[in-house]
Each structure stands twice: as C-alpha cells, then as structure tokens.
Design a protein around this motif. Structure first.
Motif, PDB file in Angstrom:
ATOM      1  N   SER A 291      41.883  48.727  -8.107  1.00  0.00           N
ATOM      2  CA  SER A 291      41.250  47.409  -8.069  1.00  0.00           C
ATOM      3  C   SER A 291      42.307  46.304  -8.031  1.00  0.00           C
ATOM      4  CB  SER A 291      40.356  47.223  -9.302  1.00  0.00           C
ATOM      5  OG  SER A 291      39.739  45.953  -9.291  1.00  0.00           O
ATOM      6  N   TRP A 292      42.107  45.357  -7.124  1.00  0.00           N
ATOM      7  CA  TRP A 292      42.937  44.154  -7.012  1.00  0.00           C
ATOM      8  C   TRP A 292      42.024  42.939  -7.110  1.00  0.00           C
ATOM      9  CZ3 TRP A 292      48.210  43.522  -4.889  1.00  0.00           C
ATOM     10  CH2 TRP A 292      48.930  44.725  -4.835  1.00  0.00           C
ATOM     11  N   ARG A 293      42.585  41.845  -7.628  1.00  0.00           N
ATOM     12  CA  ARG A 293      41.866  40.583  -7.532  1.00  0.00           C
ATOM     13  C   ARG A 293      41.990  40.071  -6.100  1.00  0.00           C
ATOM     14  NH1 ARG A 293      44.202  39.992 -12.824  1.00  0.00           N
ATOM     15  NH2 ARG A 293      45.882  38.615 -12.085  1.00  0.00           N
ATOM     16  N   PHE A 294      41.038  39.228  -5.709  1.00  0.00           N
ATOM     17  CA  PHE A 294      40.914  38.926  -4.275  1.00  0.00           C
ATOM     18  C   PHE A 294      40.317  37.546  -4.058  1.00  0.00           C
ATOM     19  CE2 PHE A 294      38.110  39.025  -0.478  1.00  0.00           C
ATOM     20  CZ  PHE A 294      39.067  39.246   0.507  1.00  0.00           C
ATOM     21  N   ALA A 295      40.709  36.924  -2.935  1.00  0.00           N
ATOM     22  CA  ALA A 295      40.088  35.657  -2.522  1.00  0.00           C
ATOM     23  C   ALA A 295      40.266  35.479  -1.021  1.00  0.00           C
ATOM     24  CB  ALA A 295      40.710  34.477  -3.270  1.00  0.00           C
ATOM     25  N   ILE A 296      39.232  34.951  -0.368  1.00  0.00           N
ATOM     26  CA  ILE A 296      39.294  34.618   1.055  1.00  0.00           C
ATOM     27  C   ILE A 296      39.762  33.168   1.190  1.00  0.00           C
ATOM     28  CG2 ILE A 296      37.947  34.291   3.159  1.00  0.00           C
ATOM     29  CD1 ILE A 296      36.115  36.532   2.237  1.00  0.00           C
ATOM     30  N   ASP A 297      40.710  32.955   2.059  1.00  0.00           N
ATOM     31  CA  ASP A 297      41.289  31.620   2.270  1.00  0.00           C
ATOM     32  C   ASP A 297      40.813  31.086   3.624  1.00  0.00           C
ATOM     33  OD1 ASP A 297      42.817  29.353   2.173  1.00  0.00           O
ATOM     34  OD2 ASP A 297      44.764  30.384   2.135  1.00  0.00           O
ATOM     35  N   ARG A 298      39.530  30.741   3.716  1.00  0.00           N
ATOM     36  CA  ARG A 298      38.929  30.379   5.004  1.00  0.00           C
ATOM     37  C   ARG A 298      39.586  29.155   5.624  1.00  0.00           C
ATOM     38  NH1 ARG A 298      34.371  33.341   5.492  1.00  0.00           N
ATOM     39  NH2 ARG A 298      33.410  34.086   3.553  1.00  0.00           N
ATOM     40  N   ASN A 299      40.006  28.235   4.796  1.00  0.00           N
ATOM     41  CA  ASN A 299      40.576  26.984   5.315  1.00  0.00           C
ATOM     42  C   ASN A 299      42.099  26.980   5.302  1.00  0.00           C
ATOM     43  OD1 ASN A 299      37.955  25.778   5.654  1.00  0.00           O
ATOM     44  ND2 ASN A 299      37.892  25.501   3.424  1.00  0.00           N
ATOM     45  N   ASP A 300      42.689  28.130   5.008  1.00  0.00           N
ATOM     46  CA  ASP A 300      44.143  28.282   4.992  1.00  0.00           C
ATOM     47  C   ASP A 300      44.795  27.219   4.098  1.00  0.00           C
ATOM     48  OD1 ASP A 300      46.609  29.316   5.507  1.00  0.00           O
ATOM     49  OD2 ASP A 300      46.756  28.560   7.561  1.00  0.00           O
ATOM     50  N   LYS A 301      44.267  27.091   2.884  1.00  0.00           N
ATOM     51  CA  LYS A 301      44.797  26.122   1.927  1.00  0.00           C
ATOM     52  C   LYS A 301      45.501  26.796   0.748  1.00  0.00           C
ATOM     53  CE  LYS A 301      43.132  22.369   3.880  1.00  0.00           C
ATOM     54  NZ  LYS A 301      44.013  21.305   4.408  1.00  0.00           N
ATOM     55  N   GLY A 302      45.541  28.132   0.765  1.00  0.00           N
ATOM     56  CA  GLY A 302      46.046  28.858  -0.394  1.00  0.00           C
ATOM     57  C   GLY A 302      47.489  28.565  -0.738  1.00  0.00           C
ATOM     58  N   ILE A 303      48.342  28.467   0.287  1.00  0.00           N
ATOM     59  CA  ILE A 303      49.748  28.182   0.014  1.00  0.00           C
ATOM     60  C   ILE A 303      49.903  26.764  -0.519  1.00  0.00           C
ATOM     61  CG2 ILE A 303      52.023  27.936   1.069  1.00  0.00           C
ATOM     62  CD1 ILE A 303      51.262  30.171   2.993  1.00  0.00           C
ATOM     63  N   GLU A 304      49.244  25.844   0.139  1.00  0.00           N
ATOM     64  CA  GLU A 304      49.304  24.442  -0.282  1.00  0.00           C
ATOM     65  C   GLU A 304      48.807  24.269  -1.714  1.00  0.00           C
ATOM     66  OE1 GLU A 304      46.863  20.372   0.808  1.00  0.00           O
ATOM     67  OE2 GLU A 304      47.316  21.789   2.448  1.00  0.00           O
ATOM     68  N   GLN A 305      47.757  25.022  -2.069  1.00  0.00           N
ATOM     69  CA  GLN A 305      47.172  24.904  -3.400  1.00  0.00           C
ATOM     70  C   GLN A 305      47.763  25.895  -4.401  1.00  0.00           C
ATOM     71  OE1 GLN A 305      42.945  25.292  -2.713  1.00  0.00           O
ATOM     72  NE2 GLN A 305      42.821  23.402  -1.495  1.00  0.00           N
ATOM     73  N   LYS A 306      48.812  26.604  -3.988  1.00  0.00           N
ATOM     74  CA  LYS A 306      49.565  27.514  -4.852  1.00  0.00           C
ATOM     75  C   LYS A 306      48.680  28.574  -5.511  1.00  0.00           C
ATOM     76  CE  LYS A 306      53.206  24.143  -5.750  1.00  0.00           C
ATOM     77  NZ  LYS A 306      54.035  23.440  -6.765  1.00  0.00           N
ATOM     78  N   TRP A 307      47.904  29.277  -4.672  1.00  0.00           N
ATOM     79  CA  TRP A 307      47.062  30.346  -5.193  1.00  0.00           C
ATOM     80  C   TRP A 307      47.891  31.448  -5.844  1.00  0.00           C
ATOM     81  CZ3 TRP A 307      42.424  31.556  -1.408  1.00  0.00           C
ATOM     82  CH2 TRP A 307      41.641  30.392  -1.253  1.00  0.00           C
ATOM     83  N   PHE A 308      49.146  31.571  -5.464  1.00  0.00           N
ATOM     84  CA  PHE A 308      50.022  32.598  -6.026  1.00  0.00           C
ATOM     85  C   PHE A 308      50.334  32.337  -7.500  1.00  0.00           C
ATOM     86  CE2 PHE A 308      52.303  29.549  -3.330  1.00  0.00           C
ATOM     87  CZ  PHE A 308      53.129  28.913  -4.254  1.00  0.00           C
ATOM     88  N   THR A 309      49.950  31.175  -8.012  1.00  0.00           N
ATOM     89  CA  THR A 309      50.132  30.875  -9.435  1.00  0.00           C
ATOM     90  C   THR A 309      48.823  30.949 -10.196  1.00  0.00           C
ATOM     91  OG1 THR A 309      49.785  28.485  -9.160  1.00  0.00           O
ATOM     92  CG2 THR A 309      52.035  29.316  -8.856  1.00  0.00           C
ATOM     93  N   LYS A 310      47.729  31.222  -9.488  1.00  0.00           N
ATOM     94  CA  LYS A 310      46.406  31.208 -10.098  1.00  0.00           C
ATOM     95  C   LYS A 310      45.817  32.612 -10.132  1.00  0.00           C
ATOM     96  CE  LYS A 310      45.643  26.548  -8.292  1.00  0.00           C
ATOM     97  NZ  LYS A 310      44.810  25.683  -7.430  1.00  0.00           N
ATOM     98  N   LYS A 311      44.877  32.797 -11.026  1.00  0.00           N
ATOM     99  CA  LYS A 311      44.174  34.067 -11.107  1.00  0.00           C
ATOM    100  C   LYS A 311      43.021  34.060 -10.111  1.00  0.00           C
ATOM    101  CE  LYS A 311      41.990  37.220 -14.407  1.00  0.00           C
ATOM    102  NZ  LYS A 311      41.621  37.436 -15.835  1.00  0.00           N
ATOM    103  N   LEU A 312      43.055  35.002  -9.159  1.00  0.00           N
ATOM    104  CA  LEU A 312      42.010  35.077  -8.144  1.00  0.00           C
ATOM    105  C   LEU A 312      40.719  35.581  -8.771  1.00  0.00           C
ATOM    106  CD1 LEU A 312      44.102  36.605  -5.207  1.00  0.00           C
ATOM    107  CD2 LEU A 312      43.790  34.197  -5.814  1.00  0.00           C
TER     108      LEU A 312
END
Length: 974
Positions: free
Chosen positions: A30-51
């Motif tokens: 099992s992995w945590r997961f999120a779809i980035d439909r608007n390609d904002k994940g890098i800008e919003q620093k999803w790599f620092t957040k819990k998906l």
C-alpha cells in the motif's frame, strides 16, 4: 595446475558464505496516492505533505480503479483515422453518456494522462548504516521524480529500463518518507502518440510502477555492471565490468565463474581470478577473459544452452559484492543475404508483438507468462519476435533465452504522426539514450539478437539519422545486428543497414491473378545485397469472436466488440456471428498458408515478421490473428495446423493452378525447405493424393537422399492425368518426410469437361415441363411472366447490382481493417456457404470459400439485402466488414409470387472454356433447379428483389472528413 584450480574453487566457496549479496526491502504494498490533474503538485510542494488517497503497487492507476470514466471527449494518446463513428446515425446510441462504445481500440475502465503522486513510509535498519542504498523501480510509465523527506533526489525518463536512484545520502537508519511523481503525458517526451510504448491503440497509456520495487543495500565498493561478449571462434567469454569504489583506492580480488544450467549436457567452466586496482572514489573499468573450454555449449533456437555467470569482489573487511547474470555463447552476423547464428544460416519466422495485454494493460513481468507466449509461438513454427516500437522487460529476454527465440526489440518510438527523426527534436537523442539503456539492461541475453531504432519514421533527414544510429551501434556493440527502422516500401533506403526490414516481399496477388504456388518473392529482393526480412506480412482479417468479450475482466473492456456485436444484431444477423467467425477464419488461415509458403519458396529471403499471429485490438480493431490478444486460439486453426506450413522444416509444392478439367494433367514440383537443426541424411519422402472420402488415388515414396540444411532442395515431381474423374471431385495432395511430423498438404479440384445446359432465353427442359428454367440477365417482363405463372427463373445479375455496388469484394479478406484505412477495398472478409445445400451437389464445397471459388468470388458484385425479410439467409453470403455489418448475398433463392427465383451476382457464364469452376457451379445450380428439391422456403416480394438493381443502399459509409489522420482526432496529450 590442478592444485591451483582447487584452491580457487575453495576460495570461491568460502566467499559465497560471506555477506556477498545485496540486502533488500520490498516496497510492494500500500502507498499513499493523489492525482495531480492540474499539475500543481510541485508548485504546492506535495512532496512535503501527506497524500490522502491509497493505492496498491506494483500496479497501475487503472488496476486500482483510479482515473476518469471514458467519454466522447477523452483525450487519447493515439491517432484516430476514421471519424465516421462521430457522425454515423446508426452509431448514435454509442455516443451517449453512460453508453460510450468506441470502435478504435479497447476501452479502459479508467483513463488518466498526467502526473500522479505516490508516497510510502520506509524504515531503514541499523545494519544498513554506511552502505550504498538504491531505489529500484523495474518499470515506470514513464517519467519519474523522487523525493526523500521532502528533498528531491533525482528524475528519470525511460520506457525501456528500470528507474534507479541512489538514495544513500538521504536514507539513514530510521523512518523516512519516499515520494514519487509519475507523469505519463508525452508533453515533454513526445515519442509519437501511436508508439506502442505509450499508445492507447495497444497497452494503453498507463500510469504507475510494475515489476520489482526495492530498496537495496550494497557495500560502498560494488560491481555496477557486467557485460559478456561471447567469442565463439576462440571459445572465450570476454567480460567487461564496471566497478564503483566509494572508498580510497584499493587492490581487490575479482573472481569469475560460470556453469551451464538448462541443458542436458552439464558444463562447469574453470573459474578465473584477477586482482584489480580500484580508483579511489571513482569508477574502474575491468576486462577479463573467461576460457569456455572444449566442452563449450552454444545457444541457438534448437539448443538454447545457457550459462550463469558470477562476478565476485572480495573486500578486505570480510564482506563482498556479487553480480550474477545469464548469458549464452551465441554469435550473430550477416553473410551476403543471409543471417547466420554461430556460423549457420537461419531463416526468421517471426511475429510482431505490439504490447497487447488486455487484462493488465501492461506487459507481464514474470518469466512464466512470457514462457507461455514463446511456447505458443514456437508451437506455431515461429522462432523470432519483433517488438514494434517498444522494448519488453527483462523477464521476456530470460524466457526467450530458455525457449530459443531471436528477439528484435526497438527504440520505444513510432516517430511519426506528431514527431520525426533527424529534425533536432526530443526523440533524436532519446532513441540513443534508450537503446543504450537497453544494451546495458538486456545486452547479455542471447535472445537479444537484433535492434531497430523504431517503426516507420517521419522526417526529411531520417536516412542520415538512421545511418548514424547504425554506425554508432555497429562500432559500440558487436553482439547483435542492426537496422535503421522497420518500414514499408515508401520509406527511403538506408545503405548502412546490416539487414533490412521492408514490406516488398509480401502479399498474394490474387486480386489480379489466379492462385498458384509456383511464384515467390525473388524479384522483390534480388536487387538488395543484405538480408531482407519481410515487414508486417499477413494482416488478413477475420470476423470478431464475440465469445472473447467475457474474457475482458481486467483494466479493459471490449466495448469495440460489444458495438460490433450489437450492430450485427441490429442488422438481423446475431445468430450468424459464430458462423461468420469460422468461415472467415478458414479463409484467413488459407491466406496465411499461401503467403508464408511463398516466402519459404523465395531464394535468399532472410525471413518474415507476421502482423500478426495474434490479434491487434487497436488501430480500428485489427483482427488479424489466428489467435486472439490473450494468445488463445479461436477454434478454426490450431498450432498443429499452422506448423504444417510454418516450421523449421516444411515440404513445399510448386503447383501451377488448383482448378482442373479432367482433360488436364495435375503437376507439382516438390521441394523441402530445411532450416532445421541439421542436414538430413537418408531422407525419404512420401506423397499421396486422396479424394474427399480419404481414398488414395495415387502415391509414391522416394529413394533415400541427403538434404542440405539452410536452403531449399528439390525432392521430386508429380504428374497425374485426371481423365479418370468423370464428376466434380475435390482432391488433396499430402507430402511428408518419413519418420517425422513434418508434412504439408494442398487441396485441388477436378471438373468434368462439359458445358452448361443453358440455351439462350428460352425455357430449359423437355416438353415444357414445370421444371424448365428461364434464364435472364435482368428481371424483364418475360421473367416476371414466368414467375407469375409459377415457373423457375435464373437471374444472372453480374454487373447489374445497384444496392450493394459500393461494397468491394475480393477473394482475399479485409486487410488490417476498413476503419484504419478509411474503407479501402476489399470490404468483405470471406463467405459463408450453405455447403450441404443441394445447389452444390455437383460442386463440392466447404462452408467457407476455398481456392475453387476464386474465379467466382474475386471482384464479383454483391447484393445488399437490407430490405429482405428478417431471417432471410442467402445460399452464399459474403461476410461484410464488422464496421458495417450489411446483409450481403452472392447467390440466393426465393419464392417470388407463384414462381421460384435463383439470383447470382457473380459471373458464371463468361469465358467458361477457361473459367472451369464458374462453369461447374452454373451446371450444379441448373441441375438443382431442374430437380424437385428446388423449392425455396422464403418468400420475397418482387419489388424488393427488383430494388437491388434500381436503388442504392440506404446505409452507406462516409468518412465525413478527408484529412488523414482526420481533424477530429484529439490532440496527442501534449
């Protein structure tokens, strides 16, 4: 010397007890997961957040039910050539929300193109302190970026090889968060939207990770790469190693050993060792030779002997590092127009793999699944597989090594329809990068024999680019042979090719010429001085197998099949689906037989690549396989049937024609195609000719003879006068190699030398009997009068049809499919024949069209029975393209008013001196019409019959656009 070898073996055994192997942590689960439909994940620093969502890996988004429902506006990765689906009134119900059924390819349960994020917490054990830690993702689709605890560790872009990241600097003992961003759009990596590595035409453009997912800990001194270069002539394995040392420079012992493991003959190679000086904090290249000895085993399709090589480093601290790999002693080269393996000529009998995996949407990552594919292919007589614009995973090469298959993977690109080669685009460097990754990851596998840059490129400078590609790889790696691209005839020649894949040597010219088995393709290849492998041979279509629909239980649904099935039902022929499959399938198998045999007869041809043994469910739905996309047979052809004419050894017969008068003499020149394991000594051949009941008419056995390997040899002649046959007879010639399973056969037909009983337009018969027949070429007033008075009428409607005139019928079936080529002729894929109908009492036939039907069916008009009563079935029913499903007829009977009518839209009366089969069919029909058996059961209004010759079809195909690819196709996901 013996003591020294023993000491070396003891050292190696002791070494094996040490901590030589890498330690691993599986990341599957099992992995945590999120779809980035608007390609904002890098800008919003999803790599620092819990998906917030969850997903199971390895796997794809589609497998986990992640993504969007398919709609009419879904942005596909792939060209749509046929826009008629968007406009045809009869298909309107399949364009409605909730009932979208597209005909172009399989429909994914969920669809998504763009970035998606994956996240997992890992715990690094204390024992990994100070070790090198890498992240290994066996196959990612296809652009990845990695963060550890919010810090970016790197990115990777590959469709062909594992994505690997050195995470040593970030992964200390304890808990950490690994975050992946995977993007499957081709916006920044346009390999071509129709490339089978990414296209919705084939595997689908999936997003995820498949195969092994590991964190691996190794010493800081480790073997990074091992490449083995077999030297057959000198019985050596030349080994090139790359050793990385993240410590101070050192002297380190390096040991090489190898053992055979899959053959009946066991061979242990004498180990060798060498003390190497490692650069400090750098990379050291090492070359060693491993003498294979006099007992060396070689690898080929017949004896795929393999070795397992171990390369081991012994480190001072008592630990070590080992790399184990599989290789075979195999050499491949070209010699004139031949390809040679280990100095012996081979003939490639191949199929094209298009990455069709309808349950998962991606290729299997295990050897068992690939072993099944190669076992089935080998049972069909094949020894070669081309991977069209994609490269399979490591499991493929492992299995192919074991099964003795010659593989041609390609750069993951069809650089056309949106990109091009040699024009300074992204793809130019990417193909070099990807094929370099392929060589490193899979170059040791004996089955990896051939390489092409990709499929059918565009580009003004493509020839120059491909020349550079070939020269680069010829100089860099001698373990395989190289060609620029797999192409059809209109592409420019590339003189630098070591071998060429071209489409000229393919096809059956039965549209213009009578079937025979004398000709070959020598004129298509004689001007070339390198091996010529035929590009995408076959492409003969068969009607859909609707029983297959229930097998789509994974990430795809066969909505295309469902559409075709429902449309067939709407046209009143649902009950004939299975018959259409079987009848068209028999014709398809016949065409493959005669085309493959023509290739085997061709002197100097190096091989062929079928398109394909299996179906291609995309590009408009190309049902070209005798087996389906699941690699299961469809019921009309077996591997045993196929391997009679496609095998390492095949008896062949050059027969000038297949339809004879009993005034003729049947002749055949027999030869043997022998690309088996060895030459044949004391070979004995049997031939026999049998009738339909199995009675032997003639036979012979040859004297023992020697038959060379790697060529075709003459093995006999047959001459049989046919005067003994006073009635229509189907005969079969079989030629067999005694004491083996190698046998092949051909049907032919003999008809009595008599003329039809027709006599102008007068009633036929004696004394004005009720069984007299009125012959006419149109339903004139006299014909109507005969019908009103209860008489019998034969309407020869050849050339008179209006309703159905737009339907083009050849003897051969649809090529590829009518959608992809915008209804290019032919439109018919065989005929369903009521073989037990008394109209054929004097014309032996099967339920499908065989070669005696050629002069009758080829280019004949067909009748569209769109207004005939529901359930009406003609005696001979051409099978329409499944994109239209028109109810067609070539020969029909009906009760019209008080009379009885027989209508034939094929020409049965012209040049009957030479058109023997047409003459015989006409005779058989007349005999039936004179008999009491002529009593049609189905009544049809005269006006309905007449309308066939007066009014065009109501439903006609229209492309609605002229552009190709048409302007309605969604833009590639750029």
């Amino acid at each position: 010397m013996k003591i020294r070898s023993s000491l070396l073996l003891i050292t190696i055994c002791v070494f094996c007890l040490l901590n030589t192997y890498a330690q691993e942590i599986s990341l599957a689960g099992s992995w945590r997961f999120a779809i980035d439909r608007n390609d904002k994940g890098i800008e919003q620093k999803w790599f620092t957040k819990k998906l917030s969502d969850n997903i199971q890996l390895p796997g794809s988004m589609a497998q986990n039910g992640k993504g969007d429902e398919v709609t009419l506006t879904t942005k596909w990765t792939g060209s749509i050539y046929d826009s008629s689906f968007f406009f045809r009134p009869s298909l309107a119900k399949y364009r409605q929300p909730g009932n979208v059924k597209i005909p172009f390819w399989l429909t994914p349960v969920k669809h998504y193109v763009g970035p998606a994020w994956y996240q997992k917490e890992v715990t690094i054990p204390a024992t990994w302190k100070g070790r090198r830690i890498t992240l290994f993702l066996e196959r990612v689709h296809f652009q990845s970026r990695v963060w550890v605890d919010g810090k970016e560790m790197g990115s990777y872009n590959s469709l062909v090889s594992p994505h690997q990241f050195d995470l040593s600097i970030a992964l200390r003992p304890g808990k950490h968060i690994i975050t992946l961003r995977i993007d499957n759009s081709i916006k920044d990596a346009n390999v071509g939207p129709d490339s089978h590595s990414v296209s919705d035409h084939t595997q689908g453009n999936w997003n995820g990770v498949i195969g092994k997912m590991l964190l691996t800990a190794t010493p800081q001194v480790f073997i990074e790469d091992v490449q083995v270069y077999p030297d057959i002539q000198n019985k050596l394995a030349r080994v090139k190693l790359t050793v990385v040392n993240n410590r101070q420079k050192a002297l380190v012992p390096l040991y090489l050993s190898a053992n055979s493991f899959n053959s009946s003959k066991k061979h242990t190679v004498t180990p060798v060792s060498k003390t190497i000086e490692l650069k400090g904090y750098g990379t050291t290249e090492v070359e060693m030779s491993l003498p294979m000895g006099e007992q060396m085993l070689t690898w080929d399709e017949f004896n795929p002997a393999l070795y397992r090589l171990s390369a081991r480093l012994m480190l001072k601290e008592g630990s070590g590092n080992e790399k184990v790999l599989q290789f075979g002693m195999r050499a491949i080269k070209t010699n004139g127009t031949r390809i040679e393996v280990n100095g012996r000529p081979v003939f490639l009998r191949g199929t094209v793999n298009n990455c069709e995996f309808p349950l998962t949407g991606y290729p299997p990552m295990d050897t068992a699944s690939w072993g099944r594919i190669f076992r089935i292919a080998k049972a069909h007589g094949l020894n070669h597989m081309r991977f069209h614009s994609w490269c399979p995973p490591e499991a493929t090469f492992i299995a192919a090594d074991q099964w003795g298959f010659y593989l041609q993977p390609e750069g993951p690109s069809w650089p056309n329809h949106g990109t091009s080669l040699g024009d300074g685009r992204f793809i130019d460097q990417y193909i070099f990068d990807e094929t370099t990754r392929m060589a490193k990851a899979y170059g040791n596998y004996a089955s990896y024999c051939m390489l092409a840059a990709g499929n059918e490129p565009a580009g003004r400078n493509q020839a120059k680019y491909l020349a550079g590609f070939i020269n680069y790889w010829k100089e860099k790696d001698s373990r395989r042979i190289y060609t620029g691209a797999s192409v059809a005839m209109s592409w420019p020649l590339v003189p630098e090719n070591e071998y060429m894949i071209k489409s000229g040597a393919r096809g059956l010219d039965w549209v213009n010429k009578m079937p025979e088995s004398v000709s070959d393709y020598r004129t298509a290849i004689e001007k070339f001085n390198v091996p010529y492998v035929t590009h995408e041979m076959g492409q003969w279509c068969v009607f859909p197998n609707f029983k297959e629909i229930k097998k789509y239980t994974g990430v795809f649904r066969a909505r295309n099949f469902e559409l075709f099935q429902e449309d067939l039902k709407d046209h009143g022929m649902a009950d004939q689906a299975e018959d259409f499959l079987m009848a068209s399938g028999k014709l398809q198998a016949l065409c493959y037989k005669y085309e493959i045999e023509k290739a085997l007869r061709t002197p100097g041809l190096a091989g062929f690549q079928l398109l394909g043994l299996q179906d291609f469910p995309g590009q408009g739905t190309a049902l070209v396989g005798t087996i389906d996309a699941f690699w299961d047979d469809k019921g009309y052809s077996t591997a045993k049937d196929f391997s009679r004419f496609c095998n390492a050894v095949v008896p062949l017969a050059r027969i000038p024609k297949f339809v004879y008068s009993n005034k003729d003499t049947f002749t055949a020149d027999l030869e043997l195609y022998n690309f088996g394991a060895n030459e044949l000594n004391n070979a004995v051949f049997n031939w026999q000719i049998k009738d339909e009941k199995g009675v032997i008419i003639a036979s012979n056995q040859s004297s023992p003879s020697k038959v060379e390997r790697g060529t075709n040899s003459q093995i006999g002649k047959i001459s049989l006068p046919l005067s003994r046959f006073n009635k229509a007879t189907q005969l079969n010639l079989e030629v067999a190699l005694k004491g083996t399973n190698y046998a092949n056969d051909w049907d032919f037909w003999v008809y009595p030398n008599k003329t039809s009983l027709r006599a102008g337009s007068s009633p036929l018969g004696a004394g004005g009997e009720a069984r007299a027949i009125y012959y006419c070429t149109e339903l004139d007033s006299s014909a109507e009068s005969v019908l009103r008075s209860g008489g019998s009428v034969f309407l020869n409607a050849a050339g008179k049809v209006v309703k159905g005139k737009e339907v083009s019928m050849y003897f051969t079936p649809v090529f590829w499919n009518t959608s992809w080529f915008k209804m290019r002729p032919p439109h018919v894929t065989g005929m369903l024949i009521q073989e037990k109908h008394p109209a054929f009492n004097d014309f032996p036939t099967n339920y499908y069209n065989t070669l005696q039907w050629w002069e009758i069916a080829n280019k004949a008009q067909v009748m569209n029975l769109e207004d005939f009563p529901k359930g009406f079935k003609p005696i001979v029913q051409p099978i329409d393209t499944w994109f239209m499903n028109r109810r067609l007829a070539l020969l029909l009977e009906a009760k019209v008013g008080n009379g009885k009518l027989m209508v034939c839209s094929a020409d049965l009366v012209t040049d009957t001196t030479h058109r023997i089969a047409a003459r015989q069919l006409f005779y058989s029909i007349e005999q039936y019409m004179r008999s009491p058996a002529f009593n049609p059961k189905d009544a049809v209004e005269l006006s309905v019959v007449k309308d066939i010759f007066q009014t065009p079809s109501k439903e006609r195909w229209d492309s609605f656009t002229k552009d190709s690819p048409d302007e309605l196709k969604p833009k590639a996901n750029l």
